[in-house]
Write a protein that holds these residues in place. Structure first.
Motif, PDB file in Angstrom:
ATOM      1  N   LYS A 158       1.103  -1.481   0.000  1.00 27.93           N
ATOM      2  CA  LYS A 158       0.201  -0.129  -0.171  1.00 27.93           C
ATOM      3  C   LYS A 158       0.451   1.614   0.289  1.00 27.93           C
ATOM      4  CE  LYS A 158      -4.190   2.007   2.818  1.00 27.93           C
ATOM      5  NZ  LYS A 158      -4.828   2.058   3.642  1.00 27.93           N
TER       6      LYS A 158
ATOM      7  N   THR B  76       1.004   6.247  -0.694  1.00 31.67           N
ATOM      8  CA  THR B  76       0.142   6.880  -0.851  1.00 31.67           C
ATOM      9  C   THR B  76       1.078   7.860  -1.670  1.00 31.67           C
ATOM     10  OG1 THR B  76      -1.172   6.453   0.982  1.00 31.67           O
ATOM     11  CG2 THR B  76      -1.344   8.875   0.030  1.00 31.67           C
ATOM     12  N   TYR B  77       0.728   8.330  -3.247  1.00 33.35           N
ATOM     13  CA  TYR B  77       0.660   9.885  -3.970  1.00 33.35           C
ATOM     14  C   TYR B  77       0.051  10.498  -3.698  1.00 33.35           C
ATOM     15  CZ  TYR B  77       3.410   5.147  -5.621  1.00 33.35           C
ATOM     16  OH  TYR B  77       4.460   4.307  -5.964  1.00 33.35           O
ATOM     17  N   GLU B  78       1.066  11.900  -4.365  1.00 36.47           N
ATOM     18  CA  GLU B  78       0.663  12.772  -4.313  1.00 36.47           C
ATOM     19  C   GLU B  78       0.355  13.803  -5.067  1.00 36.47           C
ATOM     20  OE1 GLU B  78      -0.247  17.003  -0.933  1.00 36.47           O
ATOM     21  OE2 GLU B  78       0.848  15.735  -0.294  1.00 36.47           O
ATOM     22  N   ILE B  79      -0.238  13.725  -5.765  1.00 34.81           N
ATOM     23  CA  ILE B  79      -0.481  14.948  -7.273  1.00 34.81           C
ATOM     24  C   ILE B  79      -0.932  15.920  -7.139  1.00 34.81           C
ATOM     25  CG2 ILE B  79      -1.194  14.306  -9.882  1.00 34.81           C
ATOM     26  CD1 ILE B  79      -0.042  11.115  -9.147  1.00 34.81           C
TER      27      ILE B  79
ATOM     28  N   LYS C 125      -3.835  16.459  -4.272  1.00 36.10           N
ATOM     29  CA  LYS C 125      -4.885  15.344  -4.421  1.00 36.10           C
ATOM     30  C   LYS C 125      -4.028  14.093  -3.632  1.00 36.10           C
ATOM     31  CE  LYS C 125      -8.236  16.663  -7.194  1.00 36.10           C
ATOM     32  NZ  LYS C 125      -9.539  16.388  -7.726  1.00 36.10           N
ATOM     33  N   LYS C 126      -4.841  13.479  -2.691  1.00 31.18           N
ATOM     34  CA  LYS C 126      -3.972  12.126  -2.380  1.00 31.18           C
ATOM     35  C   LYS C 126      -4.662  10.871  -2.761  1.00 31.18           C
ATOM     36  CE  LYS C 126      -1.626  13.848   1.989  1.00 31.18           C
ATOM     37  NZ  LYS C 126      -1.123  13.824   3.107  1.00 31.18           N
ATOM     38  N   TYR C 127      -3.490  10.109  -3.302  1.00 28.02           N
ATOM     39  CA  TYR C 127      -3.827   8.584  -4.091  1.00 28.02           C
ATOM     40  C   TYR C 127      -3.170   7.056  -3.412  1.00 28.02           C
ATOM     41  CZ  TYR C 127      -5.491  11.692  -8.154  1.00 28.02           C
ATOM     42  OH  TYR C 127      -6.293  12.949  -8.294  1.00 28.02           O
ATOM     43  N   THR C 128      -4.172   6.287  -3.061  1.00 30.89           N
ATOM     44  CA  THR C 128      -3.374   5.289  -2.262  1.00 30.89           C
ATOM     45  C   THR C 128      -3.975   4.153  -3.382  1.00 30.89           C
ATOM     46  OG1 THR C 128      -4.614   6.426  -0.355  1.00 30.89           O
ATOM     47  CG2 THR C 128      -4.087   3.713  -0.608  1.00 30.89           C
ATOM     48  N   VAL C 129      -2.338   3.716  -3.505  1.00 29.18           N
ATOM     49  CA  VAL C 129      -2.563   2.491  -4.253  1.00 29.18           C
ATOM     50  C   VAL C 129      -2.164   1.431  -3.780  1.00 29.18           C
ATOM     51  CG1 VAL C 129      -1.133   2.019  -6.475  1.00 29.18           C
ATOM     52  CG2 VAL C 129      -1.462   4.172  -5.878  1.00 29.18           C
TER      53      VAL C 129
ATOM     54  N   GLN D 229      -9.023   4.822 -15.277  1.00 30.81           N
ATOM     55  CA  GLN D 229      -8.781   6.133 -14.314  1.00 30.81           C
ATOM     56  C   GLN D 229      -8.962   7.073 -14.670  1.00 30.81           C
ATOM     57  OE1 GLN D 229      -9.766   5.565 -11.310  1.00 30.81           O
ATOM     58  NE2 GLN D 229     -11.012   3.433 -11.994  1.00 30.81           N
TER      59      GLN D 229
END
Length: 52
Positions: free
Chosen positions: A13, A15-18, A21-25, A50
């Motif tokens: 797991k 988490t990226y911030e772009i 906005k934070k996205y969890t992969v 997506q």
């Protein structure tokens, strides 16, 4: 990375911030895949859906 109890599936797991906005992969590793081409197609279709 952690292991699901009672299962040999590895799960990761991240988490990226772009653009603020934070996205969890969440990814999981499967030991054997019967049809690698079908798996590739499913992953590509999900990624494209997506992006749209």
């Amino acid at each position: 990375m952690f292991m699901k109890e009672g299962n040999e599936k590895k799960v990761n797991k991240v988490t990226y911030e772009i653009n603020n906005k934070k996205y969890t992969v969440i990814t999981s590793c499967i030991e054997t895949v019967q049809n690698i081409d079908k798996l590739y197609e499913v992953i590509c279709r999900y990624a494209i859906s997506q992006i749209k």
